[in-house]
Scaffold this active site. Structure first.
Site, short mmCIF file in Angstrom:
data_model
loop_
_atom_site.label_atom_id
_atom_site.label_comp_id
_atom_site.label_asym_id
_atom_site.label_seq_id
_atom_site.Cartn_x
_atom_site.Cartn_y
_atom_site.Cartn_z
CB SER A 75 -0.96 -0.04 1.20
OG SER A 75 -2.00 0.89 1.06
CG ASP A 88 -4.49 -1.73 0.65
OD1 ASP A 88 -3.52 -2.36 1.10
OD2 ASP A 88 -4.65 -0.51 0.82
#
Length: 294
Positions: free
Chosen positions: A38, A183
């Site tokens: 991320s 993610d």
């Protein structure tokens, strides 16, 4: 000295990672391999491309991060639009602007695909929801019939940053199946296991930078209703996998930066707040590196 570096996820909290990177550079430490999830994948990718911490901060500071929230155009009223986008597109924002921005910045350093980087230099974590597994990019790309050397680094970072329901998932078609990626923090927010685990002994010092406190120092989740329970569920799911790998053996190599006072999607941070996050990361890292025995 050469080291391997791991940067955790944390959304907008990632400004603290830039501060920590400043401290690492000041100590003369150089990364031989990098990994991130991320927000950590952004910092890792820029560092792998050759940007310094100061350059990364300047790029972030001069960019209006709110522009990354690129909602699809529609003729319907805004409140209705959001629900429709969430239902059919699986996310409120596309993520195209973020990927384009990443691609432009990386290209300035001559990095477009993973083939432009040394082999095994950069690894990025994404979550394959269709296959139900952690995807390590570029290592796992052949499983989707993709040549890692030709795959965009910017797209890999975008995949790792696609916060569920916030950004639309990335779709990759392979073998007649459409795989959805979100993610990387959903399954592994701090992939230190890539460089140091029971099956793969580390070949050089590994330094991790994690945007949270140590497990024993973290506040317990306050669960009072269905919404807070969902939040606790997501946090537990996000951290459970990595917690197994953060033993006392690894803790001595991890810079913990408690950031519970900041939301991962607080994109409207003031410049003062951004600088404050950078300073927090820098100070935490400096204090750690003074006593780090590698």
């Amino acid at each position: 000295m050469k080291i391997d570096g791991v940067f955790s996820g944390g959304g907008i909290k990632g400004f603290a990672l830039i501060g920590a990177l400043k401290a690492v550079e000041a100590r003369g430490l150089q990364f031989q391999r990098l990994a991130g999830t991320s927000a950590g994948s952004i910092v890792a990718a820029f560092s792998a491309a050759g940007y310094t911490a100061n350059e990364i901060y300047e790029m972030m500071a001069e960019t209006d991060i709110m522009n990354f929230l690129d909602q699809r155009r529609t003729f319907l009223p805004s409140p209705i639009t959001k629900w429709i986008l969430l239902y059919w597109r699986l996310g409120l924002y596309k993520g195209d602007v973020l990927e384009k921005w990443l691609a432009e910045k990386l290209a300035k350093k001559g990095v477009t695909t993973f083939g432009d980087l040394p082999k095994d230099y950069l690894r990025i974590i994404a979550s394959d929801l269709t296959g139900g597994r952690i995807a390590v990019l570029p290592d796992d790309l052949p499983q989707y019939q993709i040549d890692p050397k030709n795959f965009s680094v910017a797209k890999a970072v975008r995949m790792s940053c696609s916060i569920p329901y916030f950004f639309e998932p990335i779709k990759i078609k392979s073998k007649g199946v459409t795989y959805l990626f979100v993610d990387g923090g959903v399954l592994s927010n701090f992939p230190i296991w890539l460089f140091d685990n029971d099956r793969i002994p580390k070949v050089r010092p590994v330094l991790g930078i994690k945007l949270s406190a140590k497990q024993e120092d973290r506040p317990v989740n306050q669960i009072n209703n269905a919404i807070t329970m969902f939040g606790a569920l997501f946090e537990t799911m996000k951290d459970a996998h990595d917690a197994k790998h953060i033993s006392s053996r690894h803790e001595k190599d991890i810079i913990f930066i408690p950031m519970d006072h900041i939301s991962v999607t607080e994109f409207a941070l003031t410049e003062e707040r951004k600088r404050g996050l950078v300073e927090i990361g820098k100070k935490r890292a400096e204090a750690f590196l003074v006593r780090w025995c590698y």
